[in-house]
Design a protein around this motif. Structure first.
Motif, mmCIF file in Angstrom:
data_model
loop_
_atom_site.group_PDB
_atom_site.id
_atom_site.type_symbol
_atom_site.label_atom_id
_atom_site.label_comp_id
_atom_site.label_asym_id
_atom_site.label_seq_id
_atom_site.Cartn_x
_atom_site.Cartn_y
_atom_site.Cartn_z
ATOM 1 N N ARG A 1 -5.762 2.193 -11.140
ATOM 2 C CA ARG A 1 -4.943 1.643 -10.059
ATOM 3 C C ARG A 1 -5.727 1.636 -8.749
ATOM 4 N NH1 ARG A 1 -1.121 5.354 -9.820
ATOM 5 N NH2 ARG A 1 -0.365 4.702 -11.860
ATOM 6 N N ARG A 2 -6.409 2.735 -8.459
ATOM 7 C CA ARG A 2 -7.189 2.842 -7.220
ATOM 8 C C ARG A 2 -8.317 1.818 -7.196
ATOM 9 N NH1 ARG A 2 -8.656 2.482 -2.593
ATOM 10 N NH2 ARG A 2 -10.171 3.870 -1.698
ATOM 11 N N ALA A 3 -8.996 1.659 -8.315
ATOM 12 C CA ALA A 3 -10.088 0.685 -8.377
ATOM 13 C C ALA A 3 -9.551 -0.728 -8.155
ATOM 14 C CB ALA A 3 -10.811 0.781 -9.716
ATOM 15 N N GLY A 4 -8.417 -1.044 -8.755
ATOM 16 C CA GLY A 4 -7.808 -2.362 -8.576
ATOM 17 C C GLY A 4 -7.344 -2.602 -7.149
ATOM 18 N N GLN A 5 -6.736 -1.582 -6.553
ATOM 19 C CA GLN A 5 -6.282 -1.707 -5.167
ATOM 20 C C GLN A 5 -7.462 -1.955 -4.240
ATOM 21 O OE1 GLN A 5 -4.271 2.002 -4.553
ATOM 22 N NE2 GLN A 5 -2.292 1.208 -5.228
ATOM 23 N N HIS A 6 -8.545 -1.242 -4.472
ATOM 24 C CA HIS A 6 -9.713 -1.404 -3.610
ATOM 25 C C HIS A 6 -10.310 -2.798 -3.772
ATOM 26 C CE1 HIS A 6 -13.733 -0.951 -1.966
ATOM 27 N NE2 HIS A 6 -13.174 -0.056 -1.173
ATOM 28 N N GLU A 7 -10.381 -3.294 -4.998
ATOM 29 C CA GLU A 7 -10.898 -4.647 -5.217
ATOM 30 C C GLU A 7 -10.041 -5.684 -4.493
ATOM 31 O OE1 GLU A 7 -11.451 -5.671 -9.289
ATOM 32 O OE2 GLU A 7 -12.824 -3.996 -9.639
ATOM 33 N N ARG A 8 -8.733 -5.539 -4.571
ATOM 34 C CA ARG A 8 -7.847 -6.478 -3.880
ATOM 35 C C ARG A 8 -8.020 -6.370 -2.370
ATOM 36 N NH1 ARG A 8 -4.783 -4.700 -8.089
ATOM 37 N NH2 ARG A 8 -3.634 -3.182 -6.862
ATOM 38 N N HIS A 9 -8.181 -5.158 -1.865
ATOM 39 C CA HIS A 9 -8.375 -4.945 -0.432
ATOM 40 C C HIS A 9 -9.655 -5.631 0.040
ATOM 41 C CE1 HIS A 9 -8.359 -2.950 3.442
ATOM 42 N NE2 HIS A 9 -9.581 -2.499 3.199
ATOM 43 N N VAL A 10 -10.732 -5.422 -0.690
ATOM 44 C CA VAL A 10 -12.016 -6.031 -0.324
ATOM 45 C C VAL A 10 -11.912 -7.553 -0.384
ATOM 46 C CG1 VAL A 10 -14.424 -6.308 -1.067
ATOM 47 C CG2 VAL A 10 -13.394 -4.029 -0.968
ATOM 48 N N ARG B 1 -9.227 -9.402 0.047
ATOM 49 C CA ARG B 1 -8.433 -9.869 1.191
ATOM 50 C C ARG B 1 -9.251 -9.844 2.482
ATOM 51 N NH1 ARG B 1 -4.461 -5.986 -0.160
ATOM 52 N NH2 ARG B 1 -3.628 -6.674 -2.132
ATOM 53 N N LEU B 2 -10.054 -8.797 2.666
ATOM 54 C CA LEU B 2 -10.900 -8.732 3.864
ATOM 55 C C LEU B 2 -11.882 -9.899 3.902
ATOM 56 C CD1 LEU B 2 -11.748 -4.918 4.162
ATOM 57 C CD2 LEU B 2 -10.260 -6.273 5.648
ATOM 58 N N LYS B 3 -12.485 -10.211 2.760
ATOM 59 C CA LYS B 3 -13.430 -11.342 2.704
ATOM 60 C C LYS B 3 -12.720 -12.651 3.006
ATOM 61 C CE LYS B 3 -16.716 -9.315 -0.500
ATOM 62 N NZ LYS B 3 -17.288 -9.348 -1.862
ATOM 63 N N SER C 1 -13.547 -15.139 6.087
ATOM 64 C CA SER C 1 -13.921 -16.543 5.887
ATOM 65 C C SER C 1 -12.985 -17.475 6.639
ATOM 66 C CB SER C 1 -13.950 -16.886 4.395
ATOM 67 O OG SER C 1 -12.666 -16.844 3.848
ATOM 68 N N ARG C 2 -11.693 -17.126 6.745
ATOM 69 C CA ARG C 2 -10.745 -17.938 7.506
ATOM 70 C C ARG C 2 -11.049 -17.876 9.007
ATOM 71 N NH1 ARG C 2 -5.466 -15.539 5.740
ATOM 72 N NH2 ARG C 2 -6.279 -14.955 3.745
ATOM 73 N N SER C 3 -11.440 -16.702 9.485
ATOM 74 C CA SER C 3 -11.704 -16.571 10.924
ATOM 75 C C SER C 3 -13.031 -17.221 11.315
ATOM 76 C CB SER C 3 -11.706 -15.097 11.337
ATOM 77 O OG SER C 3 -12.800 -14.419 10.745
ATOM 78 N N ASP C 4 -13.936 -17.403 10.350
ATOM 79 C CA ASP C 4 -15.221 -18.039 10.643
ATOM 80 C C ASP C 4 -15.100 -19.561 10.744
ATOM 81 O OD1 ASP C 4 -16.441 -15.595 10.631
ATOM 82 O OD2 ASP C 4 -17.229 -15.752 8.576
ATOM 83 N N ARG C 5 -14.008 -20.102 10.301
ATOM 84 C CA ARG C 5 -13.843 -21.561 10.319
ATOM 85 C C ARG C 5 -13.619 -22.100 11.677
ATOM 86 N NH1 ARG C 5 -9.787 -22.285 5.226
ATOM 87 N NH2 ARG C 5 -11.014 -21.112 3.784
#
Length: 82
Positions: free
Chosen positions: A61-70, A72-74, A78-82
């Motif tokens: 669960r922790r590994a999955g949560q961290h992957e989703r967090h990373v 979302r940050l990416k 990418s949205r703010s760089d547009r």
């Protein structure tokens, strides 16, 4: 990527690739049905321990949560760089 991030990345990859504790338990149960070696029985008891199952689920669960967090940050970056 610093040493701590690299270590965490390797840990997450290991957790995501390994078989689940439930799969391990079931495999050992089939093995014990065929040949009940004392060492195999001990491994099965460890794999069937509720704490082992809870720890495995929590790590996944922790590994999955961290992957989703990373991810979302990416996406935000990418949205703010547009």
């Amino acid at each position: 990527m610093d040493e701590a991030e690299a270590s965490e990345h390797l840990w997450r990859e290991h957790v995501r690739r390994r078989i689940t504790a439930e799969q391990d338990r079931d495999t050992l149960a089939r093995l014990i049905e065929y040949d009940a070696d004392p060492f195999e029985v001990e491994l099965y008891e460890l794999a069937a321990d509720p704490r082992t199952l809870l720890i495995d689920r929590a790590q996944r669960r922790r590994a999955g949560q961290h992957e989703r967090h990373v991810r979302r940050l990416k996406e935000r970056r990418s949205r703010s760089d547009r």
